[in-house]
Each structure stands twice: as structure tokens, then as C-alpha cells.
Design a protein around this motif. Structure first.
Motif, mmCIF file in Angstrom:
data_model
loop_
_atom_site.group_PDB
_atom_site.id
_atom_site.type_symbol
_atom_site.label_atom_id
_atom_site.label_comp_id
_atom_site.label_asym_id
_atom_site.label_seq_id
_atom_site.Cartn_x
_atom_site.Cartn_y
_atom_site.Cartn_z
ATOM 1 N N GLY A 83 -29.001 4.128 -52.269
ATOM 2 C CA GLY A 83 -28.048 4.038 -53.368
ATOM 3 C C GLY A 83 -28.691 4.016 -54.731
ATOM 4 N N PHE A 84 -29.997 3.942 -54.780
ATOM 5 C CA PHE A 84 -30.701 3.946 -56.056
ATOM 6 C C PHE A 84 -31.255 5.338 -56.336
ATOM 7 N N GLY A 110 -23.755 -6.961 -58.694
ATOM 8 C CA GLY A 110 -23.862 -6.515 -57.312
ATOM 9 C C GLY A 110 -24.412 -5.105 -57.241
ATOM 10 N N GLU A 111 -23.892 -4.213 -58.066
ATOM 11 C CA GLU A 111 -24.365 -2.830 -58.088
ATOM 12 C C GLU A 111 -25.825 -2.757 -58.528
ATOM 13 N N ALA A 112 -26.182 -3.505 -59.561
ATOM 14 C CA ALA A 112 -27.530 -3.438 -60.128
ATOM 15 C C ALA A 112 -28.593 -3.947 -59.165
ATOM 16 N N THR A 113 -28.207 -4.809 -58.229
ATOM 17 C CA THR A 113 -29.186 -5.398 -57.304
ATOM 18 C C THR A 113 -29.127 -4.803 -55.907
ATOM 19 N N GLY A 114 -28.332 -3.768 -55.737
ATOM 20 C CA GLY A 114 -28.223 -3.148 -54.416
ATOM 21 C C GLY A 114 -27.247 -3.834 -53.499
ATOM 22 N N VAL A 133 -27.627 1.502 -68.442
ATOM 23 C CA VAL A 133 -28.928 1.033 -67.981
ATOM 24 C C VAL A 133 -29.147 1.604 -66.583
ATOM 25 N N THR A 134 -30.249 2.338 -66.424
ATOM 26 C CA THR A 134 -30.567 2.918 -65.117
ATOM 27 C C THR A 134 -31.665 2.105 -64.440
#
Length: 314
Positions: free
Chosen positions: A39-40, A156-160, A51-52
Motif C-alpha cells: 500500500g505504500f 491509520g493510512e500514514a502508518t500502514g 505528504v508522501t
């Protein structure tokens, strides 16, 4: 003892065996790494823009107590290697002497972070960290419950952990909505007013703030809304102002075990409805100033007070 002619063959067999085992281990490690980074890269948006984050963060530094609580709630707690001096919840949070108010780039860098979460007013530190290719997320103070839910999903999205972030946000929203609805059913058309006190200097919070939005959900009239300088969200009021507005509930977001009694004993406060009817309530100072998952606990405390005040009014 093996012969000279058989030794190379034996060594070759061992080498092939070790190579095969090593290949299997590496393959497993590659699959594990691939799974962790599934997902990254991920692109999220904070107040500074998009922010990517190229790969799943393994070393997160959180300099926001609310963000720390959210990170643990969405399943990224194991990756938090350091948290600021005020991040005291949950108990397993790795609290340090790092400052969230005046972040030190040098001190942060010692933890070799691959993601740093800062409060909204730490933009200068964010710019410096980004110059050395450290991803940074800025977490502004929520002004609505919706803001809080969005931040849970974003972390949640930013940390997988997008699914867990969404689940936590949905569950917190569901719990708060249920508490509000149950309270409304119980108190009916009770018309109650509230005064929220942030400190002994009598700074309050209007309906434009996060805590004010929580009170608004319960249908409470906030007496701070009509105060001078209310446009900033946190006006300073006087004892005379509170007495004149005569709130049914007074919520205190500070102080020790005697703070309720101290407020009750203020001159002329004996005629205030909240004092007369035991409506002076000390809230958990952290839960009432943060907008993380413990907003459910805050809603329960407000609900209990509203129900009790409505019963007195009835």
C-alpha cells in the motif's frame, strides 16, 4: 574420515543446501518486508499540504499527546520509539523529555525517525526535518468531532493501518453518537446552560472550540459564546459574568481534588444554579483537552452531569 575424492562433493552438497536454505530465508524476509510495505507509498494531507510516505514507518516520534493516543489506537504503537514529555497515555507510551512546544531537531534526530508527528504550531521544525528527508505530519487542534475522526483515519493510512484507523474512527463516532442520543432520550426538553473553566484565571471555551462542540452535541447553551473577545474561542470571563449568566453546569478542566469545593466557595457563587444543584463537575484534564479516542470517556462524563442536572431541574 571422507576421502579426498568425496570431500568436494560433500562440500558442494552442503553449499547447495545452505544456499537453498538461505534463499528460502531471504524470500521469506522479502515477503515479510513486501507485506509490511503493502500500500505504500501513501500520500496524506495535513495543514501544510500533501505528504508522501514512501514506506511503512518503523520508527515514529510523536510530539503531540493526542497524536500519541491516536497512534496507539490505530495499531501503530509498536512503531512509536519516542513521545513528548506530556504523552502520558496509554501507559506503554515511550514518554521522554522531548518537547512538543519547542521541538529540538537535534534531539528528535537522535531517535533516527522515519516519521515525526508534530502539533500544528511546530511548522518551523517540520520544515527543517523535511529538508533532511524525514516525513513529518502536522496535527492541528480539532475544532469538531469530525476533525478528530479524520485525524484517526489519516494516521491509520500514514502508518500502514488504514482499516484499523477507519474502524477506530467509526467506533468512536458510533459510541459518542449513542451516548448523545441516549442522553437526549433521558433528559427530554431540558434547557440547560454550561460554563467550561480552563483554569483559575477563568479562561473559558466557546462553542467554536472542540470541547464547545461536544457540549453543543448535548444541546447545552454555552455562556462563553456571549463573552467579550469570544471570537478567539477562549475568552477570559469574570466571576460576576458567570454569576450573572447563572449556568446550570460548570465543568472544570484543571486542578486537584479540592478544586470543586474552591469554585463552590467563590463569593456569590452560592446562588449559581450549578452550585445549588451539585452541578460543578471536575473533568479529567487530559481527556477534556485532547481529541483522541478518549473523547468517548469525555462524552460519558458530560452525559452523567447533564442527566443529573436535568433531574434537578425537573
Amino acid at each position: 574420515m571422507p576421502s579426498a575424492r568425496r570431500l568436494p562433493a560433500a562440500l558442494l552438497l552442503a553449499a547447495l543446501t545452505l544456499s537453498a536454505c538461505g534463499g528460502t530465508q531471504n524470500s521469506g524476509q522479502d515477503q515479510e518486508t513486501s507485506g509490511q510495505d503493502a500500500g505504500f507509498p501513501v500520500t496524506v494531507e495535513d495543514p501544510s499540504g500533501e505528504v508522501t510516505i514512501e514506506s511503512a514507518p518503523k520508527r515514529i516520534v510523536s510530539l503531540s499527546p493526542t497524536a500519541t493516543e491516536m497512534l496507539f489506537a490505530v495499531g501503530a504503537g509498536d512503531e512509536v520509539v519516542a513521545a513528548d514529555e506530556h504523552s502520558d497515555h496509554p501507559e506503554e507510551a515511550p514518554t521522554t523529555d522531548l518537547s512538543g512546544f519547542t521541538p529540538s531537531i537535534e534531539a528528535i534526530s537522535e531517535y533516527d525517525p522515519d516519521l515525526v508527528v508534530l502539533a500544528r504550531d511546530a511548522e518551523d521544525a517540520a520544515k527543517q526535518l523535511r529538508k533532511v528527508d524525514v516525513p513529518v505530519l502536522l496535527i492541528p487542534a480539532a475544532t469538531t468531532l469530525g476533525d478528530a475522526y479524520d485525524q484517526m483515519r489519516m494516521l491509520g493510512e500514514a502508518t500502514g493501518n488504514p482499516d484499523q484507523g477507519a474502524e477506530v474512527a467509526d467506533q468512536v463516532k458510533s459510541d459518542v453518537d449513542a451516548i448523545v442520543e441516549e442522553t437526549a432520550d433521558e433528559v427530554g426538553d431540558a434547557d440547560l446552560s454550561v460554563y467550561h473553566e480552563l483554569d483559575e484565571a477563568m479562561y473559558s471555551a466557546t462553542s467554536d472550540t472542540f470541547i464547545g462542540q461536544v457540549y453543543d452535541r448535548f444541546g447545552l447553551e454555552n455562556i462563553a459564546d456571549s463573552a467579550e473577545d469570544a471570537s478567539g474561542g477562549y475568552p477570559q470571563v469574570s466571576a460576576e459574568y458567570v454569576v450573572d449568566r447563572n449556568p446550570d453546569l460548570i465543568f472544570l478542566a484543571y486542578g486537584g481534588k479540592n478544586v470543586v469545593e474552591s469554585v463552590r466557595e467563590r463569593p456569590a457563587f452560592d446562588g449559581v444554579a450549578a452550585v445549588e444543584n451539585d452541578g460543578v463537575v471536575k473533568l479529567d484534564a487530559d481527556a477534556s483537552s485532547r481529541w483522541g479516542p478518549r473523547v468517548v470517556d469525555l462524552a460519558e462524563s458530560v452525559s452523567d452531569a447533564v442527566t443529573a442536572a436535568a433531574a434537578q431541574e425537573g
